[in-house]
Design an enzyme around this catalytic site. Structure first.
Site, PDB file in Angstrom:
ATOM      1  NE  ARG A  87      -2.813   1.709  -0.928  1.00  0.00           N
ATOM      2  CZ  ARG A  87      -3.083   1.252  -2.140  1.00  0.00           C
ATOM      3  NH1 ARG A  87      -3.615   0.067  -2.326  1.00  0.00           N
ATOM      4  NH2 ARG A  87      -2.802   1.992  -3.187  1.00  0.00           N
ATOM      5  CG  ASP A 122      -2.170  36.773  -9.889  1.00  0.00           C
ATOM      6  OD1 ASP A 122      -2.208  35.540 -10.043  1.00  0.00           O
ATOM      7  OD2 ASP A 122      -2.943  37.410  -9.139  1.00  0.00           O
ATOM      8  CE  LYS A 148       2.508  34.872  -4.289  1.00  0.00           C
ATOM      9  NZ  LYS A 148       1.869  33.568  -4.155  1.00  0.00           N
ATOM     10  CE  LYS A 174      -1.313  28.509  -5.380  1.00  0.00           C
ATOM     11  NZ  LYS A 174      -2.354  29.082  -6.256  1.00  0.00           N
ATOM     12  CD  GLU A 206       0.907  37.912  -7.156  1.00  0.00           C
ATOM     13  OE1 GLU A 206       1.572  37.330  -6.257  1.00  0.00           O
ATOM     14  OE2 GLU A 206      -0.323  37.874  -7.219  1.00  0.00           O
TER      15      GLU A 206
END
Lengths: 283, 283, 283, 283, 283, 283
Positions: A99, A221, A166, A134, A200
């Protein structure tokens, strides 16, 4: 992945602790500890394989005496029925490792498969498909490897090996009355000399302002295609241009054709379905 | 999840190590260390929320002085725009925690959302939707919690807290000339008295043989609906019946109506797309 | 250093394990466990202070009830007799923490002091004094902080957050019949877009060849002053120039005046003597 | 150092984590993973070698298939050009291990070299040069080994394996109205029978008082030579006498000739400059 | 035990991991997570209490909001019915901590009780009852504390903080043609100056030989009472004498009266039965 | 115990850290590091052996080159003088491992011996002797193995792999006005389907009520023999019956003859005296 032994060992060890608990009670109850067998791991769907070294590590850790042969290498497109690994030796280790080995293979191959599809979709352009932060907590090193093995490239690994100003940084700075230009200046003064400063931006105007202020790279973005095209027309070759935000397999080609250098796709690591792979014991 | 502090702490600590590296170089370069700010975490898509305690732990670990308010609790359906958490305090911790907190929230809420959809699909029947061991290595405790908070139930956690004689066990035993009946007998003799013995079967005949041999529960693997119905007709109430194998949101209702007790869905944890959630700094 | 809590905690915890063993047998034998006292930590020599947060962490970890006041902040020049910290509370924690707290303070302040002297020596030029990877195993995050707090800058932290093609890489590639130009090309194609490619060169010719091949930065290794001057004359402003190799407090000014951008000094971290600091219990 | 495998493993593992991060990005970008090479580690300055086993462990951990030959053993005086180790095998492990291996060798050999100089300076007397607890946090076990391999001796390893009533203990006790005599009494009553009780004293009077009270050993802190001579004249052979405090290579012989048994030198471990050692790849 | 926070934390954390697994499934199924209650921990048999701080740590770790009052302190003789601790707060933490807290309390109090009985048996003599290294793997620091709190003393903690030349050392040396006298000499030359050299002997002759060779302490192994008396008669006051080997509560007084200084009893830690202690929830 | 490598490794590693500290100072001082020898581990009393794999792991970890032969296998009755293991190789590893290896062997064999005596006492009945969670913190996996190797069976391992509603749960629920029947109902609804629900009862009436409410198993706590007999008479075969509470070797046969299925004995793991085992070096 040879140099990652230490980190992969820790991840594999933790995964086995989690799945084994204190013993494989089913196997202990019904299978003689020294009975031997053979098994193959086999693809059930079409996709790009990733993670065979991890699967090998799983079985070896459970029983160093198991013989594990790699039949297909990472990065290869496999078809339903393609044999990936053959394991031979004492049954308890083979059964206990199934597994966990599959969980790694399925997830990493799922990411590799998705990446390869994006890479194919932009074939012929000079665009690189890149990943994001992410990723699954705890598995980043493996997931970024899966992107790479399938023809993608890596963005920064974490907050300490790349500079990206950002939207939330800029919002924070605005409330301190610090503007875009000044932020870029500060970053250029303070970061190690080996790192570029990326910013960004959301509009073509911001893009030009950032470039003028000395940004080395921009993250565009969620920009509309015409805006991206305009930005690329003016800045390509001067600053590195990354498109980002909700780009799918359907839209990626059009984005690539705007002239950006990089397209980052968070879904590669946060939403790729697992590739179906299973283990069969030979009787 | 109060009692899990220790395990959640370890997972969160590891995730932050991975994403922080040795420092948040962007923030250190441009944001004064004691500057303060506020941020909200907000849903961008419809789904079931899971993981707020983990997100809180992420921010608290980075900066114990941050104030983090939970605005929506786990298990609730959220809409685009629903506010989930508010964080207030020194900016560096808020900015450094954003990605890790979101990575947890997005993944766990993705699982919770998928689970809730399966649970809705079988509403009105007595069937339980259950998870499997096909979870992300290292995150099982969180992923099984996400299933539960959304109305699903847990199968065994790992190899040591449940007994399941699988196809590969039976294949191994056949090569040792041990049959189904004898395997069940051995398991019943050797496992702790608090555990039931479950067996994977592929045909109605095997199901009846296993039940006759004393199996407490059966896993009906990839069985056709008419066969499941036949098995349920004969064995329901005598042994616990779990349907498994490739069941989708489209087919789950029909499976539920065959009369089985449980339906296990591996895709809940291995292939659910992330729920889109983001953080906005208030200016 | 607030965001580094996790890593600093591990370093401090390990240091205390090492120095405490299973108990402070002297103190246990002669000091009542609840007796209270006060102590000050005081500089014995002139230098730049670094590490007060680490010293605080040492005492807090031994006894969370100790009150520890910071009397001087990191980065400040201290004189013999300057009071740095005051600790008050139960004696066993104060006595047990003395040596470990001082070991950190002395080493980090030694590094900060040496760094500040180099920074002063190049005052008025635009050169940055930078550190290297020649740090104490296990303490890099603290030692690079000590360099920074004293006016120095950091080079890459480790092998994963900066690209530097060194002499041994080039030697290895030559034996594979890969030249300098091709090596630089490969690096530029493969590394994340946020990283610059730096190359170690030993002669002015190599410097020009590397710059022509697209290197973003050069490390001029043990180059004679006239050669450095020549390289700087031609390449300054086009590529980033780092001088390195055996540069001392006596020679650093002359190197700075050649026009390079950065001077790296390994001795900052591998050979700085400790700054003398001690703890006195108030009677 | 064979029995220390576990602790050395932890130190080496931690050092590699720190220096490797998630991968050696330079090497991965330009060197084929299976390309092979040879390297030698060579001394650049005169000194006493220490730490070859640690360097071997570094390379073996990165790639267990590397062949590492020890050409010079710990404790030997090496000259500029002396070959210390030869490494052969896949290039990525050789290149990735260079810096960490050298960091250990340089630091430990620096300590061994300093120690050997002090030992030479007192040659012919019966005095032992000993170390202190002023070691680098996390590396004590290695640093104390480096002292020993160069002819020095170890003082206690930590607070739990030796008893030393220091000035701060005595100050604490005075504020509790406990005198020197009583402190020594309490210590003798409470510590394990295998440990001697040592006391720090600053004057000849205190030395005699402590000896009279039953101290087994004295630490003569920063005492003037005539005082030390007086103390040694009266107490030598009755209690063990350790001189300590600011003793340098220039003064150590004179101290040794006062008749003390031991001279402890904190600078051995807190301020020894690294010995210059480098690695050269053979082309 | 305040300074041991770090080590006790690790032991308690490990014990809870072991006993909790991934969750307290019974309590989660039937007790509302915020329901509150009170419980007392109470002695069921007569004995000496040890370990209350550990029990407190168990509950606090499970739920930092629990209020835990210590009603009886370590080292006190308790009677059946004596209340030891009161815990109040959310039920899940109280219920989950019961078994682990009791496992620590019962074992440590068992050791303390046995120790106190031996101490009582030699009351009026000057003999110290001491422990050995025959402790439970992983719990030594707690078990040696339990001995001390009950009036016993500690022998060395481990192989690095005390010197004991045992029978197997001497056997090994004999095969290398090294005799008792020479072994003692070597030890005295090589061990840190703060440690005494103790030697295991089996006959009065060996005892005298070892003393003559400079041993600071002797371990009289399984010696007959008349022999011990003879040895004590000659060597008491000159070397420290420890009797060891199969000494029971019945024989310990007679051994004490031979004139030895110390009696070590392995059974204190390897064979003491647990003291019966339980937890009762108040309704 | 092959599959437990990871957990046993951690336990053994921790035990060696604890007992070795930073070095075996006695052996280092008097035994040449490469001197070789042979030793045997031998039983001194009659009992059942358990733990040989752990002892092997101790020596292998200290020195991988030691040859360790298992002369007697776990589960066998040994007599005084029976040879258990032979170790051959470098002396320092043999000498350093002695105490830790014996500490494991003595404790585990003590438990196995006690278990075997209880199993013999009920020979001929169908009753199983089972263990409890009253184990040594940190060693449960080994102690439960020792019970099994001697013919006993395991109860649940921890709170997450078995359901047992205990007296304190019921007390807690009563204060929330939840009765026995309802508690059992809730448990059956919420626990994974592979687990049975067991309930602790004190009287025959409670036993019948719990059985009627659907309990799968009962723990008869400290019940008088006639009551047990009555409960067994009515419920045997319908629910699983476990007798518990103060059952000794003297009373266990009578309890077994009441007709219960299982007898749990906490003393197996919390109060079994160590079996006397020693190591002798061959000269």
């Amino acid at each position: 992945m040879k140099l990652l032994t230490q980190e992969v060992d820790r991840i594999v060890g933790r995964a086995l602790e989690e799945d084994l608990g204190w013993e494989d009670i089913t196997t202990r109850s019904i299978v003689p500890p020294n009975a031997r067998g053979k098994a193959v791991i086999v693809a059930k769907r079409r996709g790009v394989l990733a993670g065979v070294d991890v699967a090998v590590a799983v079985f070896r850790r459970l029983d160093p005496d198991l013989s594990v042969d790699i039949l297909t290498t990472d990065g290869v497109w496999v078809e339903p029925g393609t044999l990936l690994l053959r394991i031979e030796g004492r049954l308890p280790g083979i059964l206990a490792g199934e597994r966990v080995a599959l969980n790694f293979l399925q997830r990493l191959s799922g990411i590799a498969t998705a990446t390869a599809r994006y890479v194919q979709a932009v074939a012929g352009t000079k665009v690189r498909i890149i990943d994001t932060r992410k990723t699954t907590p705890g598995l980043r090193v493996l997931e970024k490897y899966a992107v790479r093995i399938a023809g993608g490239f890596n963005h920064r690994f974490n907050l300490s090996d790349g500079v990206l100003i950002k939207d939330n940084h800029l919002a924070a700075l605005r409330s301190l009355e610090v503007g875009l230009r000044q932020a870029i200046q500060m970053a250029k003064e303070n970061v190690p000399h080996g790192m570029r400063v990326q910013v960004e931006v959301e509009t073509a105007e911001e893009a030009e302002e950032a470039a003028a202020a000395g940004a080395d790279a921009l993250l565009l973005d969620n920009m509309a295609l015409p805006d991206m095209r305009r930005v690329a027309g003016r800045l390509r070759g001067k600053v590195i241009l990354e498109a980002s935000g909700g780009i799918t397999l359907e839209t990626v080609r059009a984005v690539a054709e705007t002239g950006v250098d990089l397209i980052s796709v968070g879904a590669l690591t946060h939403s790729s379905p697992a590739l179906d792979i299973s283990m069969d014991l030979e009787e």
